[in-house]
Design a protein around this motif. Structure first.
Motif, PDB file in Angstrom:
ATOM      1  N   MET A   1      -4.223   8.433 -16.082  1.00  0.00           N
ATOM      2  CA  MET A   1      -5.082   9.029 -15.062  1.00  0.00           C
ATOM      3  C   MET A   1      -5.272   8.037 -13.919  1.00  0.00           C
ATOM      4  O   MET A   1      -5.659   6.884 -14.135  1.00  0.00           O
ATOM      5  N   GLY A   2      -4.975   8.460 -12.687  1.00  0.00           N
ATOM      6  CA  GLY A   2      -5.086   7.572 -11.549  1.00  0.00           C
ATOM      7  C   GLY A   2      -6.528   7.335 -11.150  1.00  0.00           C
ATOM      8  O   GLY A   2      -7.453   8.031 -11.567  1.00  0.00           O
ATOM      9  N   ASN A   3      -6.724   6.326 -10.319  1.00  0.00           N
ATOM     10  CA  ASN A   3      -8.065   6.004  -9.850  1.00  0.00           C
ATOM     11  C   ASN A   3      -8.590   7.143  -8.965  1.00  0.00           C
ATOM     12  O   ASN A   3      -7.927   7.544  -8.002  1.00  0.00           O
ATOM     13  N   PRO A   4      -9.774   7.680  -9.249  1.00  0.00           N
ATOM     14  CA  PRO A   4     -10.260   8.855  -8.519  1.00  0.00           C
ATOM     15  C   PRO A   4     -10.632   8.586  -7.064  1.00  0.00           C
ATOM     16  O   PRO A   4     -10.788   9.539  -6.290  1.00  0.00           O
ATOM     17  N   ILE A   5     -10.792   7.335  -6.686  1.00  0.00           N
ATOM     18  CA  ILE A   5     -11.025   7.001  -5.284  1.00  0.00           C
ATOM     19  C   ILE A   5      -9.689   6.748  -4.592  1.00  0.00           C
ATOM     20  O   ILE A   5      -9.390   7.323  -3.535  1.00  0.00           O
ATOM     21  N   PHE A   6      -8.861   5.916  -5.192  1.00  0.00           N
ATOM     22  CA  PHE A   6      -7.586   5.530  -4.575  1.00  0.00           C
ATOM     23  C   PHE A   6      -6.717   6.752  -4.277  1.00  0.00           C
ATOM     24  O   PHE A   6      -6.081   6.828  -3.221  1.00  0.00           O
ATOM     25  N   GLU A   7      -6.701   7.710  -5.208  1.00  0.00           N
ATOM     26  CA  GLU A   7      -5.810   8.865  -5.024  1.00  0.00           C
ATOM     27  C   GLU A   7      -6.298   9.808  -3.920  1.00  0.00           C
ATOM     28  O   GLU A   7      -5.566  10.712  -3.513  1.00  0.00           O
ATOM     29  N   LYS A   8      -7.503   9.596  -3.422  1.00  0.00           N
ATOM     30  CA  LYS A   8      -8.036  10.436  -2.339  1.00  0.00           C
ATOM     31  C   LYS A   8      -7.901   9.795  -0.966  1.00  0.00           C
ATOM     32  O   LYS A   8      -8.223  10.426   0.048  1.00  0.00           O
ATOM     33  N   LEU A   9      -7.449   8.554  -0.900  1.00  0.00           N
ATOM     34  CA  LEU A   9      -7.380   7.853   0.376  1.00  0.00           C
ATOM     35  C   LEU A   9      -6.368   8.498   1.309  1.00  0.00           C
ATOM     36  O   LEU A   9      -5.238   8.787   0.917  1.00  0.00           O
ATOM     37  N   MET A  10      -6.758   8.693   2.555  1.00  0.00           N
ATOM     38  CA  MET A  10      -5.882   9.227   3.583  1.00  0.00           C
ATOM     39  C   MET A  10      -5.619   8.148   4.632  1.00  0.00           C
ATOM     40  O   MET A  10      -6.264   7.089   4.618  1.00  0.00           O
ATOM     41  N   PRO A  11      -4.667   8.349   5.536  1.00  0.00           N
ATOM     42  CA  PRO A  11      -4.438   7.339   6.586  1.00  0.00           C
ATOM     43  C   PRO A  11      -5.704   7.087   7.412  1.00  0.00           C
ATOM     44  O   PRO A  11      -6.457   8.011   7.722  1.00  0.00           O
ATOM     45  N   ALA A  12      -5.914   5.823   7.728  1.00  0.00           N
ATOM     46  CA  ALA A  12      -7.105   5.434   8.487  1.00  0.00           C
ATOM     47  C   ALA A  12      -6.865   5.615   9.983  1.00  0.00           C
ATOM     48  O   ALA A  12      -5.815   5.211  10.491  1.00  0.00           O
ATOM     49  N   PRO A  13      -7.807   6.207  10.721  1.00  0.00           N
ATOM     50  CA  PRO A  13      -7.632   6.352  12.170  1.00  0.00           C
ATOM     51  C   PRO A  13      -7.679   5.004  12.879  1.00  0.00           C
ATOM     52  O   PRO A  13      -8.641   4.259  12.707  1.00  0.00           O
ATOM     53  N   LYS A  14      -6.629   4.717  13.651  1.00  0.00           N
ATOM     54  CA  LYS A  14      -6.553   3.442  14.364  1.00  0.00           C
ATOM     55  C   LYS A  14      -7.730   3.265  15.327  1.00  0.00           C
ATOM     56  O   LYS A  14      -8.195   2.158  15.563  1.00  0.00           O
ATOM     57  N   ASN A  15      -8.180   4.356  15.910  1.00  0.00           N
ATOM     58  CA  ASN A  15      -9.269   4.296  16.882  1.00  0.00           C
ATOM     59  C   ASN A  15     -10.591   4.775  16.290  1.00  0.00           C
ATOM     60  O   ASN A  15     -11.490   5.171  17.025  1.00  0.00           O
ATOM     61  N   GLY A  16     -10.708   4.714  14.983  1.00  0.00           N
ATOM     62  CA  GLY A  16     -11.943   5.132  14.332  1.00  0.00           C
ATOM     63  C   GLY A  16     -12.870   3.955  14.077  1.00  0.00           C
ATOM     64  O   GLY A  16     -12.628   2.829  14.499  1.00  0.00           O
ATOM     65  N   GLY A  17     -13.959   4.227  13.365  1.00  0.00           N
ATOM     66  CA  GLY A  17     -14.882   3.178  12.978  1.00  0.00           C
ATOM     67  C   GLY A  17     -15.743   2.680  14.125  1.00  0.00           C
ATOM     68  O   GLY A  17     -15.980   3.385  15.104  1.00  0.00           O
ATOM     69  N   PHE A  18     -16.189   1.437  14.012  1.00  0.00           N
ATOM     70  CA  PHE A  18     -17.128   0.857  14.966  1.00  0.00           C
ATOM     71  C   PHE A  18     -16.682  -0.556  15.324  1.00  0.00           C
ATOM     72  O   PHE A  18     -16.557  -1.408  14.444  1.00  0.00           O
ATOM     73  N   LYS A  19     -16.461  -0.783  16.610  1.00  0.00           N
ATOM     74  CA  LYS A  19     -16.009  -2.087  17.088  1.00  0.00           C
ATOM     75  C   LYS A  19     -16.681  -2.409  18.410  1.00  0.00           C
ATOM     76  O   LYS A  19     -16.905  -1.528  19.245  1.00  0.00           O
ATOM     77  N   MET A  20     -17.021  -3.688  18.609  1.00  0.00           N
ATOM     78  CA  MET A  20     -17.563  -4.178  19.874  1.00  0.00           C
ATOM     79  C   MET A  20     -16.805  -5.446  20.249  1.00  0.00           C
ATOM     80  O   MET A  20     -16.695  -6.372  19.430  1.00  0.00           O
ATOM     81  N   GLU A  21     -16.281  -5.496  21.447  1.00  0.00           N
ATOM     82  CA  GLU A  21     -15.385  -6.578  21.837  1.00  0.00           C
ATOM     83  C   GLU A  21     -16.067  -7.949  21.856  1.00  0.00           C
ATOM     84  O   GLU A  21     -15.415  -8.973  21.655  1.00  0.00           O
ATOM     85  N   ASP A  22     -17.367  -8.004  22.089  1.00  0.00           N
ATOM     86  CA  ASP A  22     -18.069  -9.280  22.223  1.00  0.00           C
ATOM     87  C   ASP A  22     -18.906  -9.634  21.006  1.00  0.00           C
ATOM     88  O   ASP A  22     -19.716 -10.571  21.056  1.00  0.00           O
ATOM     89  N   TYR A  23     -18.698  -8.912  19.908  1.00  0.00           N
ATOM     90  CA  TYR A  23     -19.493  -9.154  18.698  1.00  0.00           C
ATOM     91  C   TYR A  23     -18.613  -9.086  17.458  1.00  0.00           C
ATOM     92  O   TYR A  23     -17.667  -8.291  17.400  1.00  0.00           O
ATOM     93  N   TYR A  24     -18.979  -9.893  16.464  1.00  0.00           N
ATOM     94  CA  TYR A  24     -18.471  -9.681  15.120  1.00  0.00           C
ATOM     95  C   TYR A  24     -19.298  -8.561  14.495  1.00  0.00           C
ATOM     96  O   TYR A  24     -20.528  -8.598  14.528  1.00  0.00           O
ATOM     97  N   ILE A  25     -18.621  -7.563  13.945  1.00  0.00           N
ATOM     98  CA  ILE A  25     -19.272  -6.471  13.222  1.00  0.00           C
ATOM     99  C   ILE A  25     -18.990  -6.652  11.739  1.00  0.00           C
ATOM    100  O   ILE A  25     -17.853  -6.919  11.339  1.00  0.00           O
ATOM    101  N   TRP A  26     -20.018  -6.509  10.924  1.00  0.00           N
ATOM    102  CA  TRP A  26     -19.880  -6.627   9.473  1.00  0.00           C
ATOM    103  C   TRP A  26     -20.706  -5.518   8.831  1.00  0.00           C
ATOM    104  O   TRP A  26     -21.506  -4.868   9.488  1.00  0.00           O
ATOM    105  N   CYS A  27     -20.452  -5.297   7.559  1.00  0.00           N
ATOM    106  CA  CYS A  27     -21.136  -4.221   6.833  1.00  0.00           C
ATOM    107  C   CYS A  27     -20.781  -2.882   7.481  1.00  0.00           C
ATOM    108  O   CYS A  27     -19.730  -2.761   8.103  1.00  0.00           O
ATOM    109  N   GLY A  28     -21.630  -1.894   7.328  1.00  0.00           N
ATOM    110  CA  GLY A  28     -21.399  -0.569   7.901  1.00  0.00           C
ATOM    111  C   GLY A  28     -21.743   0.528   6.910  1.00  0.00           C
ATOM    112  O   GLY A  28     -21.020   0.763   5.942  1.00  0.00           O
TER     113      GLY A  28
END
Length: 344
Positions: free
Chosen positions: A1-28
């Protein structure tokens, strides 16, 4: 039986998530607000400070928002301001984790305070001072009726370290909570016995998300016979009669750990939140990421996993990340990325 999280992973959007050019972002940590938009609470500190130890001295929690769960998220506000140093979270806040129950938002985090000057760009932070402030980490929880606040901030930590002689007598940090329908809340936290000892995870329970909390047992959970096995950054949830957790495989000395890949995700389940069963195929996610433009990269870090739930189902995995050849050797700023999950 495969991992129930891993088998659901889809491609990540390159322009998704949260980023700020002048800051380190952590957590989320993301949630759908009462306005129907998606809001992410993340940690940030200025790029000019460098990565280093400034997450202990100069970090703040911010809220960003998007009309879509995958983002991109746009900065909207700083959640907490600095306050008098007598408070446990006066100068620095980190590790946000947002939850909603019974008409109230609960924002779990850890805070630090310290004496002496606030270090700025170019200032060297000695290992002695870093260790001193590191030991000031305490978990808190702020509450609000709206995702926009105002936030009622606690004057005292939610859960304190215990006295010397216990494994968790130094700090409380890395909070993650599972809130049951009746309000009963299970809180995973991280601590250790002394400087240089293995960081371990504990579990506490309260009748409501804002406490009071009592440890479920004196010992840590996930005790390993191999001292080089180490897990951190847990994210806990409750579903279908089981507690579930994903966490970072942070093994030492190239021992291979649980998944065989440093920085990958580990998936485990429990009936009682004390006795945990690591999945037979334990890897929940990998630092090797497939993006929606067809490219594949190996991220130098994937940290602080958090899941977004919609209508009771996990739909997106959020991770702090950065580009670089080796762990923590970041080329540019860090950001929070998102991986959509199959829901059928």
């Amino acid at each position: 039986m495969g991992n129930p999280i891993f088998e659901k992973l889809m491609p990540a959007p390159k322009n998704g998530g949260f980023k700020m050019e002048d800051y380190y972002i952590w957590c989320g940590s993301a949630i759908k607000g009462e306005d129907g938009r998606f809001h992410i609470f993340a940690s940030r500190w200025k790029k000019e400070l460098g990565f280093g130890m400034h997450w202990l001295f100069n970090c703040e929690i911010v809220r960003a928002a998007s009309d879509k769960p995958e983002g991109p998220y746009e900065f909207e506000e700083v959640v907490f301001n600095r306050r008098e140093r007598c408070y446990f979270d006066a100068l620095n806040q980190h590790n946000p984790s947002i939850k909603f129950w019974n008409g109230t938002y609960y924002l779990f985090y850890f805070g630090t305070t310290y004496g002496g000057p606030i270090p700025g760009p170019g200032d060297q932070i000695s290992s002695e001072r870093a260790s001193e402030v590191w030991n000031n980490k305490r978990i808190g929880v702020a509450t609000a009726k709206s995702i926009y606040g105002p936030w009622k901030r606690p004057d005292q930590p939610l859960i304190e370290p215990r006295r010397p002689g216990h494994w968790d007598c130094t700090i409380t940090t890395n909070p993650s909570a599972a809130i049951l329908p009746d309000g009963t809340t299970y809180l995973i936290y991280k601590s250790r016995e002394y400087a240089g000892s293995t960081l371990q995870l504990g579990i506490a329970r309260a009748p409501r998300p804002d406490g009071p909390y009592e440890r479920l047992q004196n010992d840590p959970i996930f005790k390993f016979s191999n001292p080089d096995f180490h897990v951190e950054d847990p994210f806990i949830w409750y579903d279908n009669g089981l507690f579930h957790v994903i966490m970072k495989d942070d093994f030492k000395n190239n021992c291979g750990g649980i998944t065989g890949e440093w920085g990958a995700g580990v998936y485990a389940t429990s009936i009682d939140c004390i006795n945990w069963n690591i999945h037979s195929d334990p890897k929940a996610y990998s630092r090797k990421v497939t993006w929606d433009d067809g490219t594949v990269t190996t991220q130098c870090n994937l940290e602080r996993p958090n899941l977004l739930f919609q209508n009771g189902k996990a739909t997106h995995l959020f991770l702090a990340t950065g580009n670089g050849r080796n762990p923590y050797e970041f080329e540019g700023v860090t950001w929070n990325m998102v991986i959509p999950l199959k829901t059928d």
